[in-house]
Enzyme design. Structure first.
Site, PDB file in Angstrom:
ATOM      1  N   ASN A 183       0.838  -1.197   0.000  1.00 30.94           N
ATOM      2  CA  ASN A 183       0.000   0.000   0.000  1.00 30.94           C
ATOM      3  C   ASN A 183       0.875   1.249   0.000  1.00 30.94           C
ATOM      4  OD1 ASN A 183      -0.401   1.921   2.536  1.00 30.94           O
ATOM      5  ND2 ASN A 183       0.238  -0.097   3.319  1.00 30.94           N
ATOM      6  N   PHE A 197      -1.752   8.085   4.556  1.00 28.92           N
ATOM      7  CA  PHE A 197      -2.545   8.651   5.662  1.00 28.92           C
ATOM      8  C   PHE A 197      -3.815   9.329   5.153  1.00 28.92           C
ATOM      9  CE2 PHE A 197       1.334   9.376   8.714  1.00 28.92           C
ATOM     10  CZ  PHE A 197       1.458   8.012   8.870  1.00 28.92           C
ATOM     11  N   SER A 224       5.695   4.999   8.815  1.00 35.08           N
ATOM     12  CA  SER A 224       5.081   4.695   7.526  1.00 35.08           C
ATOM     13  C   SER A 224       6.020   5.120   6.395  1.00 35.08           C
ATOM     14  CB  SER A 224       3.753   5.439   7.375  1.00 35.08           C
ATOM     15  OG  SER A 224       3.272   5.324   6.039  1.00 35.08           O
ATOM     16  N   ASN A 237       5.074   5.858   3.455  1.00 32.59           N
ATOM     17  CA  ASN A 237       4.261   6.481   2.416  1.00 32.59           C
ATOM     18  C   ASN A 237       4.036   7.979   2.590  1.00 32.59           C
ATOM     19  OD1 ASN A 237       3.893   3.935   1.153  1.00 32.59           O
ATOM     20  ND2 ASN A 237       2.331   3.449   2.691  1.00 32.59           N
ATOM     21  N   THR A 238       4.652   8.576   3.618  1.00 33.28           N
ATOM     22  CA  THR A 238       4.660  10.027   3.779  1.00 33.28           C
ATOM     23  C   THR A 238       6.110  10.475   3.725  1.00 33.28           C
ATOM     24  OG1 THR A 238       2.636  10.065   5.116  1.00 33.28           O
ATOM     25  CG2 THR A 238       4.119  11.951   5.312  1.00 33.28           C
ATOM     26  N   LYS A 262       5.553   3.384  17.017  1.00 37.57           N
ATOM     27  CA  LYS A 262       5.549   2.328  15.999  1.00 37.57           C
ATOM     28  C   LYS A 262       6.813   2.443  15.159  1.00 37.57           C
ATOM     29  CE  LYS A 262       2.442  -0.119  12.884  1.00 37.57           C
ATOM     30  NZ  LYS A 262       1.050  -0.221  12.402  1.00 37.57           N
ATOM     31  N   ASN A 291       6.016  -1.655  11.421  1.00 41.18           N
ATOM     32  CA  ASN A 291       5.224  -1.117  10.325  1.00 41.18           C
ATOM     33  C   ASN A 291       5.548  -1.890   9.044  1.00 41.18           C
ATOM     34  OD1 ASN A 291       3.581   0.731   8.813  1.00 41.18           O
ATOM     35  ND2 ASN A 291       4.127   2.346  10.258  1.00 41.18           N
TER      36      ASN A 291
END
Length: 360
Positions: free
Chosen positions: A115, A119, A180, A182-183, A222, A251
């Site tokens: 993915n 967020f 994460s 993805n940011t 996390k 994560n």
């Protein structure tokens, strides 16, 4: 039954299938008797599975990981599936759409998902409204907090403080998501100097809230699986020194080792079975560094009770699933808990807490 539903869901685009599942659970929440019947069928009630962590009581160690209930709209239905706790989010101060679609991929040959959601959520104000209107289940609810994409790195602490203050009375514990992939730049917050400043600021906010409310909410960090052992050790030591209450390991990963699915080259974070061993190793390392004194929530590649038990014996007090739910269906929660009971009996243990860290 899920095998039939799964065939239909897997014909849909993954994000559309996820939304279908969310809609179905929201519909179930409209009928309290249906939730009651679902919980009666799904929940495994056995005191040997109970976990006491600080002031929080978990009826069993299997939780729903963040990412499924992004906006805190279906946690009562998820609790009814038999989870011992549910974590919502990731929530950011301001609503944001996330990254462009498509951004979610099934890797069926690898029992995995990639993915790059970014967020996507409706923000903390909408979440607070949801918490104020929905039925509160009896299991602990965690709230996973992130920063908005447009917030500069040097102002990141402000986003986490804002989220903590806005939702403090609604969460049983909070998670600082700095891992994460993805940011852009988010994982840089795990580096020593940035981490020290960030966590100090967040814990200062928690202390102010403690004085105002008389309540102390545990705060977890996390971590990313892609940290090397030295970096993870340093990150954990900083967290412990400052007073962080626990860690979530781990994560999603950027690694693509040994994948065979055609989607293996997609950008984003990988979750599922390929993450299992690195997650367990991270749990074991954190347990050793903290000498077993700090609770760890283990997540990554849990598809059955043996997977969950392995992480518990490595040092996890609790575990979470997400990708396993996608591939195995809702019955996975009951199945894992039943298997945990049989493994406790095999090993001559009286409770799941006795198994924590036995292999660390």
């Amino acid at each position: 039954m899920y095998s039939v539903i799964k065939k239909c869901l897997f014909r849909m685009e993954p994000e559309r299938a996820h939304q279908w599942a969310v809609n179905a659970l929201q519909a179930a929440q409209q009928t309290p008797v249906l939730l009651w019947a679902l919980e009666r069928k799904q929940a495994v009630r056995d005191p040997r599975l109970a976990v006491q962590s600080g002031q929080l009581h978990f009826p069993n160690p299997v939780g729903m990981a963040a990412g499924f209930d992004k906006n805190a709209t279906i946690y009562p239905a998820l609790a009814a599936l038999g989870f011992g706790f549910v974590e919502v989010g990731t929530l950011t101060p301001k609503p944001q759409p996330g990254n462009s679609r498509p951004r979610l991929y099934r890797l069926e040959e690898d029992d995995a998902v990639i993915n790059r959601m970014g967020f996507n959520n409706k923000g903390i104000i909408q979440a607070a409204h949801s918490f104020s209107t929905l039925h509160r289940p009896s299991v602990p609810i965690g709230i996973n907090l992130g920063k908005n994409k447009k917030t500069p790195q040097e102002e990141a602490a402000g986003d986490y403080r804002t989220g903590l203050r806005a939702l403090y009375r609604h969460g049983d514990y909070f998670v600082i998501n700095i891992s994460s992939p993805n940011t852009q730049g988010l994982r840089d917050l795990q580096h020593a100097d940035s981490l020290q400043f960030l966590l100090s600021d967040i814990l200062e906010e928690r202390e102010e809230l403690r004085r105002e409310t008389g309540e102390v909410r545990p705060i977890f960090v996390k971590l990313a699986p892609d940290l090397n052992a030295d970096m993870m050790t340093e990150t954990v030591q900083i967290g412990v020194k400052l007073g962080i209450d626990g860690f979530i390991a781990v994560n999603t990963t950027r690694s693509r080792k040994d994948l065979v699915s055609p989607h293996r080259t997609e950008e984003g974070g990988l979750s599922g079975r390929p993450l299992s061993s690195s997650s367990t190793e991270a749990i074991r390392l954190i347990y050793r560094v903290t000498e077993g004194q700090i609770p760890i929530i283990g997540v990554g590649g849990i598809f059955d009770g043996k997977d969950a038990y392995q992480k518990i014996r490595a040092g996890a007090s609790l575990v979470q699933i997400y990708t396993g739910l996608i591939y195995q269906g809702p019955s996975i929660v009951r199945s894992i808990n039943q298997k945990l009971l049989s493994l406790l009996e095999r090993d001559g243990l009286d409770s799941i807490q006795e198994a924590v860290g036995l292999d660390a």
